[in-house]
Design a protein around this motif. Structure first.
Motif, short mmCIF file in Angstrom:
data_model
loop_
_atom_site.label_atom_id
_atom_site.label_comp_id
_atom_site.label_asym_id
_atom_site.label_seq_id
_atom_site.Cartn_x
_atom_site.Cartn_y
_atom_site.Cartn_z
N GLU A 131 0.88 -1.18 -0.09
CA GLU A 131 -0.04 -0.08 -0.17
C GLU A 131 0.91 1.46 -0.04
O GLU A 131 0.76 2.34 -0.59
CB GLU A 131 -0.94 0.10 1.18
CG GLU A 131 -2.14 -0.93 1.08
CD GLU A 131 -2.05 -2.13 1.71
OE1 GLU A 131 -0.61 -2.53 2.27
OE2 GLU A 131 -3.17 -2.88 2.24
N ARG A 135 1.24 -0.66 -6.62
CA ARG A 135 1.93 -1.68 -5.92
C ARG A 135 3.05 -2.14 -6.84
O ARG A 135 3.12 -1.86 -8.18
CB ARG A 135 1.15 -2.80 -5.34
CG ARG A 135 0.50 -3.86 -6.39
CD ARG A 135 -0.01 -4.86 -5.75
NE ARG A 135 -0.65 -5.82 -6.63
CZ ARG A 135 -0.08 -6.60 -7.37
NH1 ARG A 135 1.12 -6.60 -7.41
NH2 ARG A 135 -0.75 -7.46 -8.21
N GLY A 194 -3.79 2.73 -5.43
CA GLY A 194 -4.37 1.62 -4.57
C GLY A 194 -3.60 0.09 -5.10
O GLY A 194 -2.53 0.28 -5.97
#
Ligand code: ADP
Ligand code: 5SP
Length: 475
Positions: A91, A100, A249
């Protein structure tokens, strides 16, 4: 190969009688994430190109790594985990760099080169993305990486638009120097190199504007508005849209927007796109797309509840490989009652996947939304009709193909404009270009209802397939 391709493209332009002295500026784009490794002293070769020779002859010894890693590589999971661990967790990395850690992103690719070929890393003076590598040839010196393509590296702090020191340190020593500065999109990098003036007759005043990734350039070419999503059916199936917020995200990617520095761009990419469609076509009907489309046009919407998931290559999202077929009750089966059912199953599952994941990126489907389509398979209206029905939205394209190339052209024009300095990108483009959108498909109400039911079934099948894949991996 890429340098030879550039030689060929320029030769073709010259042979076609194109007056290159009229070109005021050049911008370009290339597949994202791939990296090019320039050997120590390669900048001398770049700045002394001999107009009597092909580029590939002069640059033959310019690279420390002859095989550039490209976006389809997924061999770097180990380096992804290391990068995430160095941030504490995935994260945190996503919040800073927009994603990521992904195997194809340049950070883990560079980490692998440093780890497995330290000698190569040591003799590398510069690492370019494919886009900045191309721009480097045009300016005869190292070109900076732009913010948008730079966001596909896991190395850029996308909100501050600067290299992220923590990520650079985690990947390899001395990386900042090897990457050079990162620049705003639409930066004028300089004049075209004398090589192109003397060999191809370009105007010495011709400017080179920072190059970018194919998807950001496509976004620039398509003028995406609110409620719109672009789908590129190239080698990959890629979805992208403009975003106001820049917080990455765990799913998909957030990139710096190529045409408005106050905005961002959401993107998700599936590796098993056109090549998988092609394989199923060749298997079921042979070479012909017409025969493939006949099957799509004459079989029942929803495939009688049979669902097929095809991951020829290890997929990016979800991380899975193999073929999985399910009967209408969701049981795994080895084959469908009729072999040609794979045709519809493949297109329907790819379309549902596009919808599901673009919704997770922030798109909301329905009548007020629309889809802009691009890429090689966008000429296939049988496939597009299924996408339109699955999304319950009309599908448009531009009246000119190759939106990525067009977008790069627009970027050059905008960067070199002499009119109002503050005019927004798309306002300017609308003034200078007469491009229109063409409506290709509208959703069929009955089919949309079938797909509404199928979406949750698809989700269950994808979860089951994921479980099966991992249970096979860990006996
Ligand atoms: N009529 C068609 N129907 C479906 N797919 C097609 C059709 N024509 C071309 N394609 C697909 O388009 C792909 C190439 O798209 P393109 O946008 O040029 O890819 P890339 O940008 O990755 O080089 C090919 O892999 C091919 O399968
Ligand atoms: O990896 C991605 C985007 O993240 C790919 O979309 C590449 O940018 C290559 O594009 P195509 O060859 O599929 O057009």
């Amino acid at each position: 190969m890429w340098v030879k391709a550039l030689d060929l493209a320029l030769d073709k332009l010259r042979a076609s009688g194109c007056d290159l002295s009229l070109v005021a500026g050049i911008c370009g784009c290339a597949q994202q994430h791939g990296s090019v490794y320039w050997k120590n002293n390669a900048s001398d070769l770049l700045s002394n190109l001999d107009p009597g020779r092909f580029l590939h002859a002069d640059l033959a010894t310019a690279f420390s790594l002859m095989e550039s890693p490209v976006w389809m590589d997924s061999s770097t999971s180990l380096y992804c985990r290391k990068l995430e661990d160095s941030f504490g967790n995935s994260e945190k990395l996503a919040q800073t760099t927009g994603s990521r850690a992904y195997e194809r992103f340049t950070a883990s690719q560079i980490a692998k080169v440093y780890d497995t070929k330290p000698g190569i890393y040591q003799i590398t003076e510069r690492i370019s993305l494919i886009s900045s590598f191309l721009a480097s040839i045009f300016i005869g010196g190292y070109a900076s990486i732009d913010h948008s393509d730079g966001s596909g590296m896991n190395l850029l702090d996308i909100k501050n638009r600067k290299w992220c020191g923590e990520a650079l340190e985690a990947v390899a020593p001395g990386l900042k120097e090897k990457l050079g500065e990162v620049v705003e999109n639409l930066t004028v990098l300089g004049q075209i190199a004398p090589y192109f003036v003397q060999r191809y007759g370009f105007n010495p005043e011709c400017k080179v504007v920072s190059f970018t990734g194919d998807n950001p350039a496509s976004l620039a070419g398509m003028n995406l508005g609110a409620g719109e999503v672009a789908i590129s059916l190239g080698t990959s199936d890629t979805v992208f849209l403009s975003l106001e917020e820049g917080t990455g995200g765990l799913l998909g990617h957030v990139l710096c927007n190529p045409v408005d520095s106050s905005l961002f761009m959401g993107l998700i990419c599936f590796k098993n796109g056109s090549l998988t469609r092609e394989r199923i076509k060749n298997l079921c009907v042979g070479e012909s797309w017409d025969k493939f489309n006949q099957i799509l046009e004459t079989t029942d919407v929803g495939n009688y509840g049979y669902i097929g998931l095809y991951y020829d290559l290890t997929e990016i999202t979800p991380h899975i490989q193999g073929e999985y077929r399910f009967d209408p009750d969701g049981n795994l089966i080895s084959k469908f009652p009729a072999p040609e059912m794979d045709v519809r199953a493949c297109i329907e599952s790819q379309a549902i996947r596009l919808r599901l994941y673009s919704e997770r990126l922030g798109y909301s489907s329905g009548h007020s939304s629309s889809i802009l389509i691009t890429g090689g398979a966008s000429s296939n209206t049988a496939i597009l009709q299924i996408i339109s029905n699955v999304f319950n939205a009309p599908v448009y394209t531009l009246d000119l193909p190759d939106s990525a190339c067009l977008g790069a052209g627009y970027m050059a024009a905008y960067a070199l404009r002499q009119s109002d300095e503050r005019i927004p990108f798309y306002d300017y483009i609308n003034q200078i270009s007469g491009r229109k959108r063409c409506l290709l498909c509208t959703p069929d109400e009955t089919a949309c209802k079938v797909y509404m039911q199928l979406v949750s079934k698809y989700r269950d099948c994808e979860n089951k397939a994921f479980g099966i894949y991992y249970s096979r991996l860990t006996p």
